[in-house]
Design an enzyme around this catalytic site. Structure first.
Site, short mmCIF file in Angstrom:
data_model
loop_
_atom_site.label_atom_id
_atom_site.label_comp_id
_atom_site.label_asym_id
_atom_site.label_seq_id
_atom_site.Cartn_x
_atom_site.Cartn_y
_atom_site.Cartn_z
CE LYS A 22 -2.16 -17.45 27.93
NZ LYS A 22 -3.04 -17.75 29.07
CG ASN A 23 -2.92 -21.54 28.38
OD1 ASN A 23 -2.55 -20.54 29.00
ND2 ASN A 23 -4.02 -21.56 27.65
CB CYS A 117 -11.50 -13.19 33.74
SG CYS A 117 -11.95 -14.55 32.69
NE ARG A 122 -11.76 -19.05 33.26
CZ ARG A 122 -10.68 -18.52 32.67
NH1 ARG A 122 -10.74 -17.28 32.23
NH2 ARG A 122 -9.57 -19.21 32.56
CG ASP A 310 -7.92 -20.93 24.73
OD1 ASP A 310 -6.98 -21.45 25.36
OD2 ASP A 310 -8.94 -20.47 25.29
NE ARG A 402 -3.28 -11.84 31.16
CZ ARG A 402 -4.25 -12.25 31.96
NH1 ARG A 402 -5.37 -11.57 32.02
NH2 ARG A 402 -4.11 -13.32 32.69
C1 EPZ Z 1 -7.54 -23.11 30.82
O1 EPZ Z 1 -8.31 -22.31 31.69
C2 EPZ Z 1 -6.75 -22.15 29.95
N1 EPZ Z 1 -5.87 -21.34 30.79
C3 EPZ Z 1 -7.72 -21.25 29.17
O2 EPZ Z 1 -6.94 -20.44 28.30
C4 EPZ Z 1 -8.62 -22.13 28.32
O3 EPZ Z 1 -9.56 -21.32 27.65
C5 EPZ Z 1 -9.36 -23.13 29.22
O4 EPZ Z 1 -8.40 -23.91 29.98
C6 EPZ Z 1 -10.22 -24.10 28.43
O5 EPZ Z 1 -9.42 -24.81 27.52
C7 EPZ Z 1 -4.72 -21.91 31.25
O6 EPZ Z 1 -4.42 -23.07 30.98
C8 EPZ Z 1 -3.85 -21.03 32.10
P1 EPZ Z 1 -11.16 -24.84 32.69
P2 EPZ Z 1 -9.06 -23.01 32.94
O7 EPZ Z 1 -10.94 -25.07 34.15
O8 EPZ Z 1 -8.30 -24.18 33.40
C9 EPZ Z 1 -15.54 -24.60 34.46
C10 EPZ Z 1 -6.28 -18.46 27.28
O9 EPZ Z 1 -6.88 -17.72 26.49
N2 EPZ Z 1 -14.91 -24.91 35.77
O10 EPZ Z 1 -10.76 -25.90 31.74
O11 EPZ Z 1 -9.38 -21.92 33.91
C11 EPZ Z 1 -15.10 -23.26 33.91
O12 EPZ Z 1 -15.90 -22.22 34.44
C12 EPZ Z 1 -7.00 -19.02 28.48
O13 EPZ Z 1 -5.09 -18.84 27.15
C13 EPZ Z 1 -15.73 -25.05 36.88
O14 EPZ Z 1 -16.96 -24.91 36.80
O15 EPZ Z 1 -10.40 -23.49 32.27
C14 EPZ Z 1 -15.29 -23.43 32.42
O16 EPZ Z 1 -16.65 -23.22 32.11
C15 EPZ Z 1 -8.41 -18.47 28.59
N3 EPZ Z 1 -15.16 -25.34 38.09
C16 EPZ Z 1 -14.96 -24.91 32.20
O17 EPZ Z 1 -15.06 -25.54 33.48
C17 EPZ Z 1 -13.80 -25.53 38.22
O18 EPZ Z 1 -13.33 -25.82 39.35
C18 EPZ Z 1 -13.55 -25.15 31.67
O19 EPZ Z 1 -12.67 -24.41 32.48
C19 EPZ Z 1 -13.00 -25.38 37.07
C20 EPZ Z 1 -13.57 -25.07 35.86
#
Ligand code: EPZ
Length: 422
Positions: A22-23, A117, A122, A310, A402
């Site tokens: 998915k990701n 969420c 996020r 995850d 999802r």
């Molecule tokens: C991706 O989300 C995945 N989703 C998530 O999978 C996964 O849990 C996550 O990466 C971490 O591995 C997809 O790829 C579609 P991040 P993402 O940006 O990119 C902070 C699932 O269950 N952050 O790596 O949104 C954020 O708040 C989903 O399949 C900022 O502060 O996660 C978090 O604490 C859930 N500012 C950390 O970084 C930003 O601009 C990591 O988030 C971006 C992120």
């Protein structure tokens, strides 16, 4: 709302095939916006988030021709809108992934700010900071990200050196896509190393992008004038695979997963072996043999290649019935313990202190009605239901739909007693 009813106590035996990730699929589908000719993808999982992304791209004028076996052709030669509206973005945060491609190819994008969420606020500040570093003008008003490159020479983003002070998966993906059509070279420092980032880079390179270092924490992108469509098979879903591996371990069964790559799951395999499961594999399959005497394990989530966030909820479920005490530390998201209260309803012994959950193994869980709150929390409740005594009913399982393709079909094929109640 659909419910899942599980009768616990049946060990899982047999073989299933893991779907495409998915990701990886979500960002790569968005990458189609960069190309002037059709992008053809295979092994795209049939998931709600994928159809949501198709809807979003169709709204912009992309021609989407998807069949029932995971193949899709995405033709973005005639884009009619550069906007991702709130109604669509609010159902799927990954919609933010159209921002980079739209800005890079058309010099304009209007994308609704994704809401938070269940697992956290996020934010997308690092996505925006990186695009600004590439010269974009970005304003946030009325809940929308208004981005423009119109003031730049040839309306093109400029290559830049960008340090991301947090590892962000979709942030890395958004900026990598934006950089492919920028004028000059972009270097992404502290980039995410997740396999899905590498899969996207491999697809972009087939489309004509010039990218080095994907899969490491420094990614260099030399901008080119235009990208063309290509054919790409989506990498297998390591989190779906990991989820079924934990199910085999917890139910003391034996499951073989086809289209599963052990090299994407080092941290998970290490922890499963530490818990007492037997894990064997070849290049594209993994076999897990569970045990009735699993031992608790300590988990600390961190960016790839460390233990994936995850898979945190799934290992919490394993710890609830393992022998001993396991500490689960969640370092990525600020609120990813929503499954704890639900597991306590099943009789689990868990104490949460900040971002640490202390899980004391119990003899058995007892089935009950529980509620799913987010995708991986829902999966962990399914795992708990598979081992709990009696029946477990999981409500709000649209979360599951999802991220898990044909979940009850695959579980039933392995001997689980699962049924969906509409
Ligand atoms: C991706 O989300 C995945 N989703 C998530 O999978 C996964 O849990 C996550 O990466 C971490 O591995 C997809 O790829 C579609 P991040 P993402 O940006 O990119 C902070 C699932 O269950 N952050 O790596 O949104 C954020 O708040 C989903 O399949 C900022 O502060 O996660 C978090 O604490 C859930 N500012 C950390 O970084 C930003 O601009 C990591 O988030 C971006 C992120």
């Amino acid at each position: 709302m659909d419910k899942l009813v599980i009768a616990g106590g049946y060990p899982l035996h047999g073989e299933i095939t893991v779907s495409g990730a998915k990701n990886a699929a979500l960002p790569i589908i968005c990458a189609a916006l960069l190309a002037e000719t059709p992008l053809k993808l295979s092994s795209v999982p049939a998931l709600r988030d994928v159809s949501t992304t198709y809807q979003l791209l169709k709204h912009m004028g992309v021609e989407v021709s998807a069949d029932a076996s995971g193949n899709v052709a995405l033709d973005a030669s005639e884009i009619t809108s550069h906007e991702a509206p709130y109604e669509m973005v609010k159902t799927m945060r990954a919609s933010i992934l159209v921002l980079g491609p739209l800005l890079a190819r058309f010099g304009h994008a209007r994308v609704s700010l994704p809401g938070g969420c269940a697992i956290g606020s996020r934010p997308v500040d690092l996505h925006i900071k990186g695009l600004k570093a590439m010269g974009a003008e970005i304003h946030i008003e009325h809940g929308y990200i208004e981005a423009s490159a119109a003031h730049l020479p040839n309306k093109r983003l400029q290559g830049a050196r960008i340090f991301m002070d947090l590892v962000t998966v979709t942030g890395t993906e958004n900026l990598m896509m934006a950089a492919t059509l920028a004028d000059g070279t972009t270097v992404l420092e502290n980039a995410a190393r997740e396999p899905e980032v590498l899969d996207m880079a491999e697809c972009l390179i087939k489309m004509g992008a010039r990218i080095e270092g994907a899969g490491t924490d420094v990614i260099t992108v030399h901008g080119v004038e235009r990208l063309q469509g290509a054919s790409h098979q989506i990498v297998c879903d390591r989190i779906e695979a990991g989820t079924y591996m934990v199910a085999a371990a917890m139910t003391a069964g034996r499951v073989k997963l086809h289209n599963a790559r052990a090299d994407l799951l080092d941290a998970v395999i290490e922890k499963l072996r530490e818990a007492g499961a037997v894990v064997e594999h070849d290049a594209n399959s993994i076999t897990v043999t569970g045990s009735k005497e699993l031992r608790s394990v300590n988990i600390r989530t961190a960016p790839h290649p460390a233990f994936p966030t995850d898979m945190q909820a799934q290992f919490m479920a394993l710890n609830t019935i393992a022998q001993g005490t396991g500490r689960v530390i969640e370092t990525i998201f600020e609120n990813r313990f929503m499954h704890v209260q639900e597991m306590q309803r099943l009789g689990a012994n868990i104490e949460v202190e900040g971002n640490t959950a202390v899980v004391r193994g119990v003899e058995f869980l007892d089935g009950a009605t529980v509620m799913a709150t987010d995708l991986r929390a829902s999966a962990s409740l399914v795992l708990a239901g598979l081992v709990a005594r009696g029946e477990t009913t999981i409500e709000r399982i649209y979360h599951l739909d999802r991220g898990y393709e044909r979940l009850e079909e695959k579980l039933t094929a392995l001997g689980a007693h699962v049924r969906r109640v509409h």
